[in-house]
Scaffold this motif. Structure first.
Motif, PDB file in Angstrom:
ATOM      1  N   GLY A  12       1.089  -1.089  -0.298  1.00  0.00           N
ATOM      2  CA  GLY A  12       0.057   0.195   0.131  1.00  0.00           C
ATOM      3  C   GLY A  12       0.966   1.259   0.068  1.00  0.00           C
ATOM      4  O   GLY A  12       0.230   2.463   0.633  1.00  0.00           O
ATOM      5  N   GLY A  16      -1.740   7.771   0.416  1.00  0.00           N
ATOM      6  CA  GLY A  16      -2.181   7.092   2.064  1.00  0.00           C
ATOM      7  C   GLY A  16      -0.922   7.077   2.856  1.00  0.00           C
ATOM      8  O   GLY A  16      -0.005   7.634   2.237  1.00  0.00           O
ATOM      9  N   ILE A  17      -1.622   6.859   3.930  1.00  0.00           N
ATOM     10  CA  ILE A  17      -0.321   6.086   5.355  1.00  0.00           C
ATOM     11  C   ILE A  17       1.440   5.614   4.774  1.00  0.00           C
ATOM     12  O   ILE A  17       2.097   6.027   5.251  1.00  0.00           O
ATOM     13  N   CYS A  62       1.984  -5.631  -7.826  1.00  0.00           N
ATOM     14  CA  CYS A  62       0.805  -7.023  -7.585  1.00  0.00           C
ATOM     15  C   CYS A  62      -0.163  -6.633  -7.089  1.00  0.00           C
ATOM     16  O   CYS A  62      -0.583  -6.594  -5.546  1.00  0.00           O
ATOM     17  N   ALA A  95     -11.405   0.040   3.410  1.00  0.00           N
ATOM     18  CA  ALA A  95     -13.197  -0.904   4.582  1.00  0.00           C
ATOM     19  C   ALA A  95     -14.174  -0.539   3.592  1.00  0.00           C
ATOM     20  O   ALA A  95     -14.528   0.292   3.109  1.00  0.00           O
ATOM     21  N   LEU A 114      -8.309  -9.838   1.493  1.00  0.00           N
ATOM     22  CA  LEU A 114      -6.980  -8.416   1.032  1.00  0.00           C
ATOM     23  C   LEU A 114      -6.304  -8.450   2.252  1.00  0.00           C
ATOM     24  O   LEU A 114      -5.201  -8.632   2.399  1.00  0.00           O
ATOM     25  N   LYS A 115      -7.152  -8.002   3.438  1.00  0.00           N
ATOM     26  CA  LYS A 115      -6.399  -7.732   4.144  1.00  0.00           C
ATOM     27  C   LYS A 115      -5.987  -8.841   5.719  1.00  0.00           C
ATOM     28  O   LYS A 115      -4.866  -8.688   5.822  1.00  0.00           O
ATOM     29  N   PRO A 186      -5.332   3.857  12.463  1.00  0.00           N
ATOM     30  CA  PRO A 186      -5.668   4.596  13.160  1.00  0.00           C
ATOM     31  C   PRO A 186      -7.516   5.523  13.509  1.00  0.00           C
ATOM     32  O   PRO A 186      -8.282   4.043  13.034  1.00  0.00           O
ATOM     33  N   LEU A 193      -8.646   6.861   0.402  1.00  0.00           N
ATOM     34  CA  LEU A 193      -9.824   6.237   0.803  1.00  0.00           C
ATOM     35  C   LEU A 193     -11.115   6.045   2.345  1.00  0.00           C
ATOM     36  O   LEU A 193     -11.838   6.182   1.873  1.00  0.00           O
TER      37      LEU A 193
HETATM   38  N1  LIG Z   1      -7.625   5.945   6.468  1.00  0.00           N
HETATM   39  C1  LIG Z   1      -8.432   5.890   7.157  1.00  0.00           C
HETATM   40  O1  LIG Z   1      -9.211   6.517   7.619  1.00  0.00           O
HETATM   41  C2  LIG Z   1      -7.817   4.341   7.597  1.00  0.00           C
HETATM   42  C3  LIG Z   1      -8.219   3.958   8.827  1.00  0.00           C
HETATM   43  C4  LIG Z   1      -8.488   2.826   9.706  1.00  0.00           C
HETATM   44  C5  LIG Z   1      -7.465   2.608   9.197  1.00  0.00           C
HETATM   45  N2  LIG Z   1      -7.236   2.531   7.953  1.00  0.00           N
HETATM   46  C6  LIG Z   1      -6.150   1.333   6.811  1.00  0.00           C
HETATM   47  O2  LIG Z   1      -5.133   2.118   7.017  1.00  0.00           O
HETATM   48  C7  LIG Z   1      -4.505   0.767   5.616  1.00  0.00           C
HETATM   49  C8  LIG Z   1      -3.881   1.755   4.975  1.00  0.00           C
HETATM   50  O3  LIG Z   1      -5.229   3.199   4.531  1.00  0.00           O
HETATM   51  P1  LIG Z   1      -5.121   4.684   3.966  1.00  0.00           P
HETATM   52  O4  LIG Z   1      -6.183   5.420   3.975  1.00  0.00           O
HETATM   53  O5  LIG Z   1      -3.529   4.850   3.624  1.00  0.00           O
HETATM   54  O6  LIG Z   1      -5.585   3.857   2.025  1.00  0.00           O
HETATM   55  P2  LIG Z   1      -5.586   4.469   0.713  1.00  0.00           P
HETATM   56  O7  LIG Z   1      -5.340   5.838   0.661  1.00  0.00           O
HETATM   57  O8  LIG Z   1      -6.372   4.107  -0.070  1.00  0.00           O
HETATM   58  O9  LIG Z   1      -4.103   3.740   0.642  1.00  0.00           O
HETATM   59  C9  LIG Z   1      -4.078   1.496  -0.165  1.00  0.00           C
HETATM   60  C10 LIG Z   1      -3.341   1.664  -0.690  1.00  0.00           C
HETATM   61  O10 LIG Z   1      -2.924   0.270  -0.804  1.00  0.00           O
HETATM   62  C11 LIG Z   1      -2.776  -0.419  -2.132  1.00  0.00           C
HETATM   63  N3  LIG Z   1      -3.850  -1.267  -2.405  1.00  0.00           N
HETATM   64  C12 LIG Z   1      -5.172  -1.244  -2.041  1.00  0.00           C
HETATM   65  N4  LIG Z   1      -6.207  -2.564  -2.594  1.00  0.00           N
HETATM   66  C13 LIG Z   1      -4.588  -2.916  -2.966  1.00  0.00           C
HETATM   67  C14 LIG Z   1      -4.446  -4.605  -4.070  1.00  0.00           C
HETATM   68  N5  LIG Z   1      -5.336  -5.403  -3.647  1.00  0.00           N
HETATM   69  N6  LIG Z   1      -3.164  -5.282  -3.523  1.00  0.00           N
HETATM   70  C15 LIG Z   1      -2.595  -4.218  -3.720  1.00  0.00           C
HETATM   71  N7  LIG Z   1      -2.234  -2.802  -2.980  1.00  0.00           N
HETATM   72  C16 LIG Z   1      -3.905  -2.644  -2.705  1.00  0.00           C
HETATM   73  C17 LIG Z   1      -3.563   0.939  -3.263  1.00  0.00           C
HETATM   74  O11 LIG Z   1      -2.697   1.231  -4.017  1.00  0.00           O
HETATM   75  P3  LIG Z   1      -3.527   0.490  -5.025  1.00  0.00           P
HETATM   76  O12 LIG Z   1      -4.919   0.509  -5.550  1.00  0.00           O
HETATM   77  O13 LIG Z   1      -3.226   0.954  -6.920  1.00  0.00           O
HETATM   78  O14 LIG Z   1      -3.396  -0.825  -5.295  1.00  0.00           O
HETATM   79  C18 LIG Z   1      -2.553   2.335  -2.402  1.00  0.00           C
HETATM   80  O15 LIG Z   1      -0.990   1.978  -2.531  1.00  0.00           O
HETATM   81  C19 LIG Z   1      -5.913  -0.134   4.884  1.00  0.00           C
HETATM   82  O16 LIG Z   1      -5.247  -1.076   5.304  1.00  0.00           O
HETATM   83  C20 LIG Z   1      -6.713   1.305   5.420  1.00  0.00           C
HETATM   84  O17 LIG Z   1      -8.273   0.035   5.990  1.00  0.00           O
HETATM   85  C21 LIG Z   1      -6.956   3.379   7.238  1.00  0.00           C
END
Ligand SMILES: NC(=O)c1ccc[n+]([C@@H]2O[C@H](COP(=O)([O-])OP(=O)(O)OC[C@H]3O[C@@H](n4cnc5c(N)ncnc54)[C@H](OP(=O)(O)O)[C@@H]3O)[C@@H](O)[C@H]2O)c1
Length: 262
Positions: A12, A16-17, A62, A95, A114-115, A186, A193
């Motif tokens: 990821g 994002g993060i 991937c 999510a 996935l997760k 977080p 996301l």
């Molecule tokens: N943002 C929030 O409010 C929040 C709160 C609680 C927990 N989290 C958790 O923190 C984590 C990161 O969140 P984020 O907000 O940084 O998300 P984000 O901005 O949507 O980034 C997600 C990253 O994961 C990659 N990804 C998604 N699906 C994938 C797949 N099938 N295979 C490989 N890579 C994949 C995306 O790239 P591609 O689309 O190119 O694959 C991207 O690099 C997640 O697990 C999320 O549930 C986030």
């Protein structure tokens, strides 16, 4: 004796993060391997990071839902690019806004694959090597729904709860090798996301997407949401020597939203 520089796998890592963690690690001289599906986005991110330096960035495209093969391929590619990883950030996840009953069975399977399987397979792929070398830190981006199960985030609540349990038992196994595993929870964080979740929520409650998103922003305990970089700072601290006694636990970064005492 100081350690040689860190080498991090960041799933990821293109947005994002995960992307923010990559920026901070490269800025402090670590090499990183970014993993996501979109190769173009990855190539661009890696290019930017290599320009910034001093660490080096590599990428591998991937689908992390393809487990356990994807995790094994990522671990192999890491050896060929950054070398044996000393750090892993599991961040390829998401999510879905869905209830326990209205979520189709396929969505339950897809989000767990996935997760939960994705994070677990990646940990299993790198942990034995880290333990053998007596060096390594794994940080998982989990989420407060694993502590405060949310009926609109039924699957994410279950996935995050399961990840907390498995990280604890793996941390027990790794402790004697001085390898640490920590979860970061977080709360709502301002990434793509969140925008995606606001869209799904707006559809669910038949309201305007922009309104829902601005309520998510203003409803946070501090009146504003943390940026990806704020969460990344915590992750990078947990990966550092300064956090050498923190393992087998979850750290919330949610502005105090979680109400329980544990
Ligand atoms: N943002 C929030 O409010 C929040 C709160 C609680 C927990 N989290 C958790 O923190 C984590 C990161 O969140 P984020 O907000 O940084 O998300 P984000 O901005 O949507 O980034 C997600 C990253 O994961 C990659 N990804 C998604 N699906 C994938 C797949 N099938 N295979 C490989 N890579 C994949 C995306 O790239 P591609 O689309 O190119 O694959 C991207 O690099 C997640 O697990 C999320 O549930 C986030």
């Amino acid at each position: 004796m100081g350690h040689s520089k860190d080498r991090a796998i960041i799933t990821g890592g293109s947005r994002g993060i995960g992307r923010a963690v990559a920026e901070q690690l490269v800025a402090q001289g670590s090499d990183v391997l970014l993993v996501a599906r979109d190769g173009q986005a990855l190539a661009q991110r890696a290019g930017e990071l290599n320009q910034a330096g001093p660490g080096h960035a590599f990428w591998y495209a991937c689908d992390m839902a393809d487990q356990p093969d994807a995790a094994n391929r990522v671990a192999q590619y890491a050896q060929a690019s950054i070398g044996e990883p000393t750090l892993l950030l599991n961040g390829a996840g998401g999510a879905s806004i869905a209830g326990a009953l209205d979520a189709p069975w396929e969505l339950w399977q897809q989000d767990f694959t996935l997760k939960f399987w994705g994070y677990l397979a990646m940990m299993r792929a790198v942990l034995p090597g880290m333990m053998a070398r007596q060096r390594g830190v794994i940080v998982n981006l989990v989420g407060v729904a694993g502590k405060d199960p949310n009926p609109n985030l039924a699957i994410a609540s279950a996935v995050n709860g399961a990840l907390r349990a498995v990280t604890k038992v793996m941390a027990d196994e790794a402790r004697s090798s001085r390898v640490r595993l920590v979860n970061v929870n977080p709360g709502a964080t301002d990434t793509s996301l969140l925008t995606q979740m606001a869209g799904q929520m707006a559809e669910r409650v038949q309201r305007d997407r922009t309104e829902v998103l601005s309520e998510m922003r203003s409803g946070s305990p501090f009146g504003s949401l943390p940026a990806a970089a704020d969460v990344a700072q915590l992750v990078v601290f947990l990966m550092s020597e300064q956090a050498q006694y923190i393992t087998g636990t979850s750290i919330d970064i949610d502005g105090g939203a979680h109400r329980g005492l544990a």
